[in-house]
Design an enzyme around this catalytic site. Sequence first.
Site, mmCIF file in Angstrom:
data_model
loop_
_atom_site.group_PDB
_atom_site.id
_atom_site.type_symbol
_atom_site.label_atom_id
_atom_site.label_comp_id
_atom_site.label_asym_id
_atom_site.label_seq_id
_atom_site.Cartn_x
_atom_site.Cartn_y
_atom_site.Cartn_z
ATOM 1 N N GLU A 10 -10.195 32.162 1.476
ATOM 2 C CA GLU A 10 -9.966 33.354 0.656
ATOM 3 C C GLU A 10 -11.030 34.377 1.065
ATOM 4 O OE1 GLU A 10 -10.605 32.122 -3.344
ATOM 5 O OE2 GLU A 10 -9.590 30.219 -3.039
ATOM 6 N N TYR A 86 -4.002 40.120 -2.845
ATOM 7 C CA TYR A 86 -4.196 40.641 -4.201
ATOM 8 C C TYR A 86 -5.532 41.352 -4.343
ATOM 9 C CZ TYR A 86 -7.087 36.419 -5.005
ATOM 10 O OH TYR A 86 -8.045 35.437 -4.931
ATOM 11 N N ASP A 88 -9.133 41.521 -6.150
ATOM 12 C CA ASP A 88 -10.087 40.656 -6.829
ATOM 13 C C ASP A 88 -11.463 41.314 -6.803
ATOM 14 O OD1 ASP A 88 -10.960 38.353 -8.181
ATOM 15 O OD2 ASP A 88 -11.599 37.418 -6.317
ATOM 16 N N GLU A 93 -8.101 41.093 -1.385
ATOM 17 C CA GLU A 93 -8.392 39.719 -0.983
ATOM 18 C C GLU A 93 -7.155 39.093 -0.347
ATOM 19 O OE1 GLU A 93 -9.849 35.465 -2.927
ATOM 20 O OE2 GLU A 93 -10.773 37.356 -3.546
ATOM 21 N N SER A 95 -5.727 35.386 0.837
ATOM 22 C CA SER A 95 -5.872 33.931 0.829
ATOM 23 C C SER A 95 -4.834 33.348 1.781
ATOM 24 C CB SER A 95 -5.648 33.365 -0.578
ATOM 25 O OG SER A 95 -6.615 33.858 -1.479
ATOM 26 N N HIS A 150 -14.398 32.432 0.750
ATOM 27 C CA HIS A 150 -14.404 31.083 0.197
ATOM 28 C C HIS A 150 -13.503 30.168 1.011
ATOM 29 C CE1 HIS A 150 -15.415 33.024 -3.977
ATOM 30 N NE2 HIS A 150 -16.386 33.147 -3.090
ATOM 31 N N ASN A 152 -11.489 26.310 0.938
ATOM 32 C CA ASN A 152 -10.946 25.321 0.006
ATOM 33 C C ASN A 152 -10.459 24.109 0.776
ATOM 34 O OD1 ASN A 152 -10.863 26.983 -2.635
ATOM 35 N ND2 ASN A 152 -9.879 28.326 -1.143
ATOM 36 N N ARG A 237 -9.855 20.195 -5.527
ATOM 37 C CA ARG A 237 -9.975 21.271 -4.533
ATOM 38 C C ARG A 237 -11.443 21.655 -4.463
ATOM 39 N NH1 ARG A 237 -9.710 27.276 -4.867
ATOM 40 N NH2 ARG A 237 -9.537 26.952 -7.125
#
Length: 494
Positions: A10, A86, A88, A93, A95, A150, A152, A237
């Site tokens: 992300e 989206y 953020d 952002e 993802s 980030h 994940n 996660r």
Amino acid sequence: MAIPKVFGTETEYGIAAVGAPDFNPVLSSSLLISTYAGSLRRIRWDYEQESPLRDARGFEPVQERQPVEEDLGLANVILPNGARYYVDHAHPEYSTPECLTPRELVVHDKAGERILERSLEEVVRSMPTAPRLAIYKNNTDGKGNSYGTHENYLVDRALPFGDLVRDLTPFFVSRIVFCGAGKLGTEAQWDDRGRSIFQLTQRADFFETEVGLETTLKRPIINTRDEPHADPEKYRRLHVIVGDANMCEVAQFLKIGTTAIVLKMIEDRVLPDLMLQNPVQSLHDVSRDVTCTAKIGLADGRSLSAVQLQWEFFERAKKYVEQEDDTAENADVLTRWEGVLDALESDPSTLHRELDWVAKQRLMEGYRERDGLEWSDPKLRAVDLQYHDVRRDRGLYHRLEASGKVERLTTDDEVEIAIMDPPENTRAYFRGRCIGKYPDAIAAASWDSLIVDTGQDALQRIPMREPLRGTRIHVEGLLARADDAAALIALLQA
């Protein structure tokens, strides 16, 4: 036995407008995304099963519901490639969809850069008199504010969270020698010789604690958010906030590939205790050491450099892969990992084709030599920022790429395909293909479900709690037989 590692990134992109004193980053980010997404913006994001305050340590604070993007009228869409795009924290952002190999992740991460670039082009085309926006794939505005990149990773729920903390902390602190994006200065702090400090990573300055739930203040090296986006009885996660936004494909590949292997070793309990005496201070110290030789203290009394600590992980990873997980993808990660560690020990400057911080430092040295600049010169700050510009005709990284001065792992054709097509080996395939085939029938979507309007009284939720189901092999035939969403639901219920 360790479970397969499904992963994604992300990235919050920096946004700016030249010559626009009333620039609103929130509304500009929403405009950027809505203009690109077109009619897809009518598909709302499903927040029902999100719980960002749930903590892996076993508690969830009671808190009044905070407004989400949908309440504020901000853009939040799912794209046909399975990705989420989206607004953020006042940033656009992106993802990536869930990926199964580190190279595939690099392809989809690069597709995100191209989507941001095309979003800028769409705004210019549709609103030619609007202020010109610029987008940067970086992590700091240079004024004390940081925004995240980030990672994940799918992790076995049965693994005690304390094991992750113990084994990942030294790995995260030391891996910045190859995955840092490089930064000039320490958020406007100067050393006593009057020259700005060049450091390995953009994010290290903003980390203050070892373990915690926060992502925007008091940032921890190990984040405890427990929001699996999958079957919560089976999976966790792991939400990693300590990484930089990489432009170099080799650095991104290594960041994801090495972490995935280390997580498997943690699940199979084959790592020794390599805990650090002071992880936060060590993170800062490693970031400020461009020679990669500074020693950091281990809890067992030893002192190792970050590169030496990475060798500890590499040697065990090599044996682990040979015995337990001997795949072509892992072999490629190990080869790259070993080569980079060798070069970091002998001469880090030779890695200017592979690592962002080395490429950026080399660029700055070139400007300093050509123009006689001091490290404190604002022109070098501009070089730092311009390295990350997503526009291929403006970004300094892209100039290096165009002239063959950085190594690529992907091709333009692959990235172009990934802008529209999801990965074929995770549930992202089902999500993306449904968005593409039945856009008018998808009422809402999230990572682990789709909500479908078939024209009946009640909406239908399609659960997707297994990240490795919904792949092309699983559902391609099913989707081919379903001409519309109602037929799809009927086939799934048959």
